[in-house]
Write an enzyme that holds these catalytic residues in place. Sequence first.
Site, PDB file in Angstrom:
ATOM      1  N   ASP B  46       0.790  -1.240   0.000  1.00  0.00           N
ATOM      2  CA  ASP B  46       0.000   0.000   0.000  1.00  0.00           C
ATOM      3  C   ASP B  46       0.817   1.283   0.000  1.00  0.00           C
ATOM      4  OD1 ASP B  46      -2.382  -1.311  -0.174  1.00  0.00           O
ATOM      5  OD2 ASP B  46      -2.729  -1.361   1.999  1.00  0.00           O
ATOM      6  N   GLY B  48       2.146   2.226  -2.613  1.00  0.00           N
ATOM      7  CA  GLY B  48       1.805   2.776  -3.919  1.00  0.00           C
ATOM      8  C   GLY B  48       2.802   2.482  -5.022  1.00  0.00           C
ATOM      9  N   SER B  50       2.809   0.005  -7.432  1.00  0.00           N
ATOM     10  CA  SER B  50       2.207  -0.227  -8.739  1.00  0.00           C
ATOM     11  C   SER B  50       1.629   1.064  -9.298  1.00  0.00           C
ATOM     12  CB  SER B  50       1.116  -1.295  -8.638  1.00  0.00           C
ATOM     13  OG  SER B  50       1.677  -2.527  -8.226  1.00  0.00           O
ATOM     14  N   ASP B 122       8.755  -4.647 -10.583  1.00  0.00           N
ATOM     15  CA  ASP B 122       7.808  -4.183  -9.570  1.00  0.00           C
ATOM     16  C   ASP B 122       7.599  -5.348  -8.610  1.00  0.00           C
ATOM     17  OD1 ASP B 122       5.851  -2.812  -8.160  1.00  0.00           O
ATOM     18  OD2 ASP B 122       4.253  -3.498  -9.488  1.00  0.00           O
ATOM     19  N   ILE B 179       2.796  12.342  -0.402  1.00  0.00           N
ATOM     20  CA  ILE B 179       3.155  13.594   0.291  1.00  0.00           C
ATOM     21  C   ILE B 179       1.938  14.524   0.329  1.00  0.00           C
ATOM     22  CG2 ILE B 179       4.034  14.850  -1.754  1.00  0.00           C
ATOM     23  CD1 ILE B 179       5.996  14.742   1.515  1.00  0.00           C
ATOM     24  N   LYS B 485      55.888 -59.723   5.023  1.00  0.00           N
ATOM     25  CA  LYS B 485      55.640 -58.318   5.380  1.00  0.00           C
ATOM     26  C   LYS B 485      55.305 -57.468   4.159  1.00  0.00           C
ATOM     27  CE  LYS B 485      59.748 -57.442   6.966  1.00  0.00           C
ATOM     28  NZ  LYS B 485      60.338 -58.774   6.707  1.00  0.00           N
ATOM     29  N   SER B 553      63.298 -54.927  11.188  1.00  0.00           N
ATOM     30  CA  SER B 553      63.394 -54.201  12.463  1.00  0.00           C
ATOM     31  C   SER B 553      63.365 -55.154  13.664  1.00  0.00           C
ATOM     32  CB  SER B 553      62.295 -53.139  12.573  1.00  0.00           C
ATOM     33  OG  SER B 553      61.020 -53.657  12.229  1.00  0.00           O
TER      34      SER B 553
END
Lengths: 302, 653
Positions: B46, B48, B50, B122, B179, B485, B553
């Site tokens: 509202d 305004g 559009s 819009d 306004i 291994k 190892s």
Amino acid sequence: MALARQSHLAQLEAEAIHIFREVAASFKKPVMLYSVGKDSSVMLHLARKAFYPSRIPFPLLHVNTGWKFREMIEFRDQMAKDYEFDLISHTNPDGLRDNVNPFDHGSSLYTQIMKTDALKQALNAGGYDAAFGGARRDEEKSRAKERIFSFRSDNHGWDPKNQRPELWSLYNTRIRQGESIRVFPLSNWTELDIWQYILSENIPIVPLYMAAKRPVVERDGALIMVDDQRLPLQPGEAPREKLIRFRTLGCYPLTGAVESGASSLEEIVEEMLVAKSSERSGRMIDHDDSASMEKKKREGYF
Amino acid sequence: MSQAVSLSSAADVAAPTPTPATALSSYLAAQQEKSFLRFITCGSVDDGKSTLIGRLLYDTKLIFEDQLSALERDSKRHGTVGEEIDFALLLDGLQAEREQGITIDVAYRFFATDKRKFIVADTPGHEQYTRNMATGASNCDLAVILVDARHGIVTQTRRHSFINSLLGVRHVVLAINKIDLVGHDKSVFDKIVADYEQFASGFDFDSITAIPLSARFGDNVVERGPNLNWYDGPTLLGHLETVEIAKDESARPLRFPVQWVNRPNLDFRGFSGTVSSGRVSVGDKIVVAKSGKSSRIKEIVTFDGTQEEAQAGEAVTLTLEDEIDISRGDLLTQPDHRPHISDQIAAHIIWMDDAPLLAGRSYVLKIGAQEVNASVTAIKHKVEINSFAHEAATKLNLNEVGFCNLSTSHPIVFDKYEEDRQTGSFILIDRFSNQTVAAGLVWFGLGRADNLVWHDLDVDKKARSEQKHQKAKVLWFTGLSGSGKSTIANLVEKKLHAVSKHTYLLDGDNVRHGLNKDLGFSDEDRVENIRRIGEVAKLMADAGLIVLVSFISPFKAERALVRSMLDEGEFAEIFIDTPLELCESRDPKGLYAKARKGEIANFTGISSPYEAPDQPDVHIKTHERSAEDAALHIIREVLGDDGIDPDLADFTI
């Protein structure tokens, strides 16, 4: 006249090419609706540009009601030959069998059977998952709100309240089996843009857009061209030769001509610039109700 | 002449006047020079909007006669302004909207003046349609934000300003409408402007232009009107026609997203797409952002012929000097200004679906022509619309904006949204409904490289191994010569490699012939041998690798030493337990035979001791299971907790 770089027409062209390529890359089986009108001519031109040097990688579909202007069919076949695209022409066989026509059945039922139903038949038969249409947002109020990639349910319906958000140039191309997307590369073009572009790019269009002396009758304030002997003349009605042209092309008994002397593209554009009535006013089907287009679209019309 | 073809005065002209073709051509040429402005109108319901656009179209004479008569008819049927024309009906295109008097979706409108062509989005004012407002803003350069002079700044003013700022709309017109309903009072205008400037100060707007107007009566829309003499700024149209939208996309680094590979025949392979920013010329070196492969531009192909150069906004097809692998979704870029690449990003998300965003759920993410799976890993905060405060959140509801971390299934190439709207924006799509559920704006990448820039994190073992989606480990295989291994270690490595783990196998072949070739088989040398191997394994673990060490190892102490060099839980001792008799009977390299004959000194098990582990992490008795089975068992025991599935590995091989 070549397009100025970064001009608004160059931007519109680039946007449309992007859309064409996005569809070709994302869908399994696209098709382009080819109505043979000026918007279709621009679409065809843009599609050739988008894929050059490749051929257009999808067929063109013409929904032929059987009541198109003869010159449209001649032009269509010439284009398919010149530009080597795959042309599919479809007419609703049920409508053909029952001799559905605009006079006995009324424009609304006729449009439903020979255009909307025929389109659905052809789309279903081809199993197309994306279909290009030449609609523009400036044409009509409900089109002003439609997405560029417009989702269709498995019965081709449009749900205007549940459209996918469409941001930037990111198009959601995902669908399920049976669903499809209608794609509108010309969404952001105006009628004036179309004519300026045709002029700049020297795009062939059906000669009916150019003024010539043609036989017409006047009905409800519209000038209807007598394109063949199937147009039933009302008592006291006699075709008269008038200098006319068409701003939009469809089925000849439903398309109103305008009196005009504009016989070249330049003159058409010039006439456009001083036009005082919007182009769809020449189409009878929009007149019933201002919400009629939305209703047709919900049912699957383009 | 200019009168006859000028759009803004078109309706004043009664009939086509004959025009020399040259005049028309020059007019059309002038049309082509027009600039293009896409703007959005937004504000509360509202206010305004559009009506304002209807007024712009009406006052610029762009409403055709037949549209006007339909409008007059509709105004009487649905209108809300008595006998006057209700301009909003011109735009509210959908039946539901006309009946409810609201705007539920973005409507696009087109008009032009002698100076510019305009596309107006819009957009809806109701809060539940904020997603549509964001949709409209995504392609706009300017926003007209309407405020009802009677109500001043309201929630939607703040929300829309925020979303415009977020989406990179840099120019704002604050249109203070109605306004006339506050008696054209300047002090009301001044107060609203002051309020707005205060809350918008934190936003990234280049310009804010406030205009008092009345859309219904037309004051300050196109014409100034007699009621606002205290205002000396531009009218709305005057401003829209002249505002500078400084934006030179072609000055930015090259970004060319490949949309479609153009392959009409075997002799032509082109890459079709639209230059999203920057420019590219024949001969330029380009890099494929993701693969790093490079080549040079051979040709820039268009339907209208080849070009020497293409710039931002142009849709072209590029061919390259070299045959390199490029497909849809790749981004071609200049070598010196590359985009970011990461599978972790931080982004603002505008949630657009009725069902809330859930962290962890997988969506399809589309960025440019790239499509990947993605999930939100964390919602860092959501933005409260009134105060713009950051609030903790575990989910995002429809129309909420959150700042989130996302993780993608594959790395994506992107720029920050504020730097590039095209390569920095994405959408999220629900995998089941296929709805577009979110809009995303990349803030930054969270990849390891980007972390360096943004958080200055140290790159450590954890960072390196996480990048490889694994935990660093040392799998230490010990056992007699010929115990199996190396066979088993090899199998383990193959299986890990098959599930994309990053591994390295250290064994006699690659260590004794290089790094340790100065060492013999004395006890001292054996100790030094294992110490060095231990150090190498440690460095490799620090690099984030899964290290497999296959050495006899023989001494407990050295194995313990290596264990102590590594972090808790990183070292796994795997005893490949094969009876000496069996090893000797296999004797694959004939070493036992030589040792028995005394040709090899200090041979473990014959002339040198083997200290079997007391409590190995994995004890493999090779005479009880196959090598294959042993390898699976080891992966399960040692790496199962790290999420590595040995059955998957087995399947993959």
